[in-house]
Design a protein around this motif. Sequence first.
Motif, PDB file in Angstrom:
ATOM      1  N   LEU A  82      -8.947   3.300   2.423  1.00 21.29           N
ATOM      2  CA  LEU A  82      -7.798   4.188   2.265  1.00 21.29           C
ATOM      3  C   LEU A  82      -7.919   5.075   1.041  1.00 21.29           C
ATOM      4  CD1 LEU A  82      -5.246   1.459   3.164  1.00 21.29           C
ATOM      5  CD2 LEU A  82      -5.604   3.506   4.492  1.00 21.29           C
ATOM      6  N   SER A  83      -9.127   5.452   0.727  1.00 16.56           N
ATOM      7  CA  SER A  83      -9.361   6.300  -0.440  1.00 16.56           C
ATOM      8  C   SER A  83      -8.560   7.595  -0.331  1.00 16.56           C
ATOM      9  CB  SER A  83     -10.857   6.616  -0.548  1.00 16.56           C
ATOM     10  OG  SER A  83     -11.111   7.472  -1.639  1.00 16.56           O
ATOM     11  N   GLY A  84      -7.696   7.835  -1.315  1.00 19.41           N
ATOM     12  CA  GLY A  84      -6.958   9.090  -1.367  1.00 19.41           C
ATOM     13  C   GLY A  84      -5.645   9.112  -0.622  1.00 19.41           C
ATOM     14  N   VAL A  85      -5.320   8.088   0.163  1.00 19.09           N
ATOM     15  CA  VAL A  85      -4.072   8.125   0.938  1.00 19.09           C
ATOM     16  C   VAL A  85      -3.167   6.922   0.691  1.00 19.09           C
ATOM     17  CG1 VAL A  85      -5.164   9.455   2.780  1.00 19.09           C
ATOM     18  CG2 VAL A  85      -5.036   6.962   2.985  1.00 19.09           C
ATOM     19  N   ALA A  86      -3.613   5.941  -0.069  1.00 20.61           N
ATOM     20  CA  ALA A  86      -2.862   4.692  -0.221  1.00 20.61           C
ATOM     21  C   ALA A  86      -1.447   4.927  -0.743  1.00 20.61           C
ATOM     22  CB  ALA A  86      -3.606   3.737  -1.154  1.00 20.61           C
ATOM     23  N   ASP A  87      -1.291   5.863  -1.686  1.00 18.79           N
ATOM     24  CA  ASP A  87       0.025   6.072  -2.290  1.00 18.79           C
ATOM     25  C   ASP A  87       0.920   7.005  -1.488  1.00 18.79           C
ATOM     26  OD1 ASP A  87      -0.519   4.415  -4.450  1.00 18.79           O
ATOM     27  OD2 ASP A  87      -1.440   6.028  -5.611  1.00 18.79           O
ATOM     28  N   ASP A  88       0.376   7.666  -0.476  1.00 14.93           N
ATOM     29  CA  ASP A  88       1.161   8.656   0.269  1.00 14.93           C
ATOM     30  C   ASP A  88       2.344   8.033   1.002  1.00 14.93           C
ATOM     31  OD1 ASP A  88      -0.749  10.379  -0.618  1.00 14.93           O
ATOM     32  OD2 ASP A  88      -1.678  10.754   1.333  1.00 14.93           O
ATOM     33  N   TYR A  89       2.227   6.761   1.359  1.00 16.52           N
ATOM     34  CA  TYR A  89       3.237   6.124   2.203  1.00 16.52           C
ATOM     35  C   TYR A  89       4.146   5.172   1.438  1.00 16.52           C
ATOM     36  CZ  TYR A  89       0.433   8.070   5.958  1.00 16.52           C
ATOM     37  OH  TYR A  89      -0.232   8.946   6.774  1.00 16.52           O
ATOM     38  N   THR A  90       3.953   5.046   0.140  1.00 11.56           N
ATOM     39  CA  THR A  90       4.712   4.065  -0.622  1.00 11.56           C
ATOM     40  C   THR A  90       6.140   4.544  -0.907  1.00 11.56           C
ATOM     41  OG1 THR A  90       3.865   4.927  -2.725  1.00 11.56           O
ATOM     42  CG2 THR A  90       2.650   3.123  -1.704  1.00 11.56           C
ATOM     43  N   VAL A  91       7.078   3.599  -0.870  1.00 11.14           N
ATOM     44  CA  VAL A  91       8.484   3.841  -1.215  1.00 11.14           C
ATOM     45  C   VAL A  91       8.949   2.614  -1.996  1.00 11.14           C
ATOM     46  CG1 VAL A  91      10.816   4.337  -0.394  1.00 11.14           C
ATOM     47  CG2 VAL A  91       8.851   5.144   0.929  1.00 11.14           C
ATOM     48  N   ASP A  92       8.888   2.695  -3.281  1.00 12.45           N
ATOM     49  CA  ASP A  92       9.247   1.553  -4.116  1.00 12.45           C
ATOM     50  C   ASP A  92      10.746   1.242  -3.963  1.00 12.45           C
ATOM     51  OD1 ASP A  92       8.500  -0.354  -6.143  1.00 12.45           O
ATOM     52  OD2 ASP A  92       9.634   0.856  -7.575  1.00 12.45           O
ATOM     53  N   PRO A  93      11.152  -0.017  -3.769  1.00 12.10           N
ATOM     54  CA  PRO A  93      10.350  -1.247  -3.773  1.00 12.10           C
ATOM     55  C   PRO A  93      10.012  -1.760  -2.374  1.00 12.10           C
ATOM     56  CG  PRO A  93      12.651  -1.822  -3.929  1.00 12.10           C
ATOM     57  CD  PRO A  93      12.614  -0.323  -3.773  1.00 12.10           C
ATOM     58  N   TYR A  94      10.201  -0.936  -1.340  1.00 11.82           N
ATOM     59  CA  TYR A  94      10.075  -1.423   0.035  1.00 11.82           C
ATOM     60  C   TYR A  94       8.648  -1.399   0.575  1.00 11.82           C
ATOM     61  CZ  TYR A  94      15.065  -0.711  -0.440  1.00 11.82           C
ATOM     62  OH  TYR A  94      16.361  -0.745  -0.898  1.00 11.82           O
ATOM     63  N   LEU A  95       7.818  -0.514   0.049  1.00 11.15           N
ATOM     64  CA  LEU A  95       6.403  -0.508   0.389  1.00 11.15           C
ATOM     65  C   LEU A  95       5.647  -0.028  -0.838  1.00 11.15           C
ATOM     66  CD1 LEU A  95       3.926  -0.748   2.138  1.00 11.15           C
ATOM     67  CD2 LEU A  95       4.440   1.499   3.138  1.00 11.15           C
ATOM     68  N   THR A  96       4.860  -0.923  -1.423  1.00 11.87           N
ATOM     69  CA  THR A  96       4.087  -0.590  -2.616  1.00 11.87           C
ATOM     70  C   THR A  96       2.616  -0.837  -2.348  1.00 11.87           C
ATOM     71  OG1 THR A  96       4.310  -2.827  -3.544  1.00 11.87           O
ATOM     72  CG2 THR A  96       6.009  -1.197  -4.127  1.00 11.87           C
ATOM     73  N   ALA A  97       1.773  -0.184  -3.141  1.00 11.51           N
ATOM     74  CA  ALA A  97       0.318  -0.363  -3.032  1.00 11.51           C
ATOM     75  C   ALA A  97      -0.237  -0.594  -4.429  1.00 11.51           C
ATOM     76  CB  ALA A  97      -0.322   0.868  -2.406  1.00 11.51           C
ATOM     77  N   GLU A  98      -0.984  -1.675  -4.576  1.00  6.26           N
ATOM     78  CA  GLU A  98      -1.548  -2.015  -5.879  1.00  6.26           C
ATOM     79  C   GLU A  98      -3.064  -2.160  -5.763  1.00  6.26           C
ATOM     80  OE1 GLU A  98      -1.072  -5.354  -9.452  1.00  6.26           O
ATOM     81  OE2 GLU A  98      -0.159  -5.691  -7.489  1.00  6.26           O
ATOM     82  N   ALA A  99      -3.788  -1.447  -6.622  1.00  4.95           N
ATOM     83  CA  ALA A  99      -5.241  -1.562  -6.639  1.00  4.95           C
ATOM     84  C   ALA A  99      -5.633  -2.812  -7.409  1.00  4.95           C
ATOM     85  CB  ALA A  99      -5.858  -0.334  -7.288  1.00  4.95           C
ATOM     86  N   THR A 100      -6.535  -3.593  -6.815  1.00  7.71           N
ATOM     87  CA  THR A 100      -7.020  -4.793  -7.481  1.00  7.71           C
ATOM     88  C   THR A 100      -8.504  -4.949  -7.169  1.00  7.71           C
ATOM     89  OG1 THR A 100      -6.933  -7.217  -7.466  1.00  7.71           O
ATOM     90  CG2 THR A 100      -6.075  -6.107  -5.533  1.00  7.71           C
ATOM     91  N   GLY A 101      -9.340  -4.640  -8.148  1.00  9.15           N
ATOM     92  CA  GLY A 101     -10.780  -4.711  -7.908  1.00  9.15           C
ATOM     93  C   GLY A 101     -11.202  -3.740  -6.834  1.00  9.15           C
ATOM     94  N   LYS A 102     -11.802  -4.242  -5.791  1.00  8.41           N
ATOM     95  CA  LYS A 102     -12.283  -3.414  -4.694  1.00  8.41           C
ATOM     96  C   LYS A 102     -11.293  -3.370  -3.531  1.00  8.41           C
ATOM     97  CE  LYS A 102     -17.155  -4.327  -5.723  1.00  8.41           C
ATOM     98  NZ  LYS A 102     -18.456  -4.856  -5.190  1.00  8.41           N
ATOM     99  N   PHE A 104      -6.966  -2.816  -2.059  1.00  6.84           N
ATOM    100  CA  PHE A 104      -5.565  -2.451  -2.209  1.00  6.84           C
ATOM    101  C   PHE A 104      -4.738  -3.587  -1.618  1.00  6.84           C
ATOM    102  CE2 PHE A 104      -6.809   2.148  -2.331  1.00  6.84           C
ATOM    103  CZ  PHE A 104      -6.174   2.463  -3.522  1.00  6.84           C
ATOM    104  N   VAL A 105      -3.634  -3.921  -2.285  1.00  7.29           N
ATOM    105  CA  VAL A 105      -2.689  -4.886  -1.738  1.00  7.29           C
ATOM    106  C   VAL A 105      -1.402  -4.128  -1.406  1.00  7.29           C
ATOM    107  CG1 VAL A 105      -1.344  -6.968  -2.127  1.00  7.29           C
ATOM    108  CG2 VAL A 105      -3.673  -6.810  -3.029  1.00  7.29           C
ATOM    109  N   PHE A 106      -1.083  -4.061  -0.116  1.00 11.34           N
ATOM    110  CA  PHE A 106       0.148  -3.414   0.326  1.00 11.34           C
ATOM    111  C   PHE A 106       1.236  -4.477   0.462  1.00 11.34           C
ATOM    112  CE2 PHE A 106      -3.100  -0.454   1.711  1.00 11.34           C
ATOM    113  CZ  PHE A 106      -2.555   0.764   1.316  1.00 11.34           C
ATOM    114  N   ASP A 107       2.409  -4.141  -0.027  1.00 11.54           N
ATOM    115  CA  ASP A 107       3.527  -5.080  -0.060  1.00 11.54           C
ATOM    116  C   ASP A 107       4.703  -4.453   0.696  1.00 11.54           C
ATOM    117  OD1 ASP A 107       5.464  -6.948  -0.643  1.00 11.54           O
ATOM    118  OD2 ASP A 107       4.968  -7.081  -2.776  1.00 11.54           O
ATOM    119  N   PHE A 108       4.939  -4.928   1.933  1.00 14.38           N
ATOM    120  CA  PHE A 108       6.039  -4.453   2.775  1.00 14.38           C
ATOM    121  C   PHE A 108       7.230  -5.398   2.596  1.00 14.38           C
ATOM    122  CE2 PHE A 108       2.038  -3.432   4.783  1.00 14.38           C
ATOM    123  CZ  PHE A 108       2.196  -2.230   5.466  1.00 14.38           C
ATOM    124  N   THR A 109       8.429  -4.861   2.390  1.00  9.16           N
ATOM    125  CA  THR A 109       9.612  -5.708   2.251  1.00  9.16           C
ATOM    126  C   THR A 109      10.778  -5.132   3.027  1.00  9.16           C
ATOM    127  OG1 THR A 109       8.939  -6.366   0.014  1.00  9.16           O
ATOM    128  CG2 THR A 109      11.229  -6.774   0.631  1.00  9.16           C
TER     129      THR A 109
END
Length: 290
Positions: A82-102, A104-109
């Motif tokens: 998801l290079s370059g698009v991971a943050d396009d869909y985030t809406v804090d705090p209901y959908l977040t994306a966190e980079a960790t090493g190699k 992304f962790v997406f968190d849907f709530t």
Amino acid sequence: MSEYQYFEFLAVDKPLNARMQSEVRKLSTRAVITPTSFTNTYHFGDFRGDPRVMMHKCYDLHIHVTNWGTRRLMVKVPAEALSGVADDYTVDPYLTAEATGKHFVFDFTSEDDSADFTEEAEGWMASLARVRDEITMGDLRPLYLGWLAAIGTAQRNEYAFETESEHELEPAVPAGLGDLTGPQQALADYLRIDTHLLAAAREASSALPSKAQATAALRKHIAKLPESTKNRLLLAVAQGRYAAVQAELARVTGDVRRSDHQPRTVVALLDHADRAREAAHRSRGRSAAR
């Protein structure tokens, strides 16, 4: 009603060894732990672990369901998918994306304390697990559904967002919203996406390319790859790193799977869904009168 919390973690790419299982055992004496899963149900007390840390270190998927209306899904995918698009869909705090090493962790709530509840959380992981594979393959529909569920929160809670947020534009609409896969439909249900809102979103979504078109595009791209790149990808497959290879090749057809349309504002989508809901209500009323 007594308290109910359900926690489940799933390791897909790398099962936990004995030492790692021993570490997560310290977080719960009653959990059912295997090399690939961690499951526990609480009717009192609370989980001592931090799901975010556990996802970073051990697991690829996590769900948390409660009887006060919380539904959470965490998904870890290779970052290159998801290079370059991971943050396009985030809406804090209901959908977040966190980079960790190699990764992304997406968190849907999804939060809805007025929803009916039944203790059937045990079946959700089986229904949702393949969403991870779809995101890894470059399918953006699960992320768009997460964004749609987030803005749909405003239908249940008018104070969920600041007023200016209503005029923000939607992210790129992926093709195929009218033809969701089984896991994607399960995700829409899990996140409680209103059917009228989903129908409104679908109007801007084009049909998916045929399998023949996608294969032709991939074949054409592979033919142009330098031999060194082909050897690198083939070695990765031989070493079992299928996800990374799939993610890299999936970027080739990623643009083909996006709809070309004028982005709509959040308030336009919500208003469209409200009108459709009101029309359906009037239609049911006329039918009942007849």
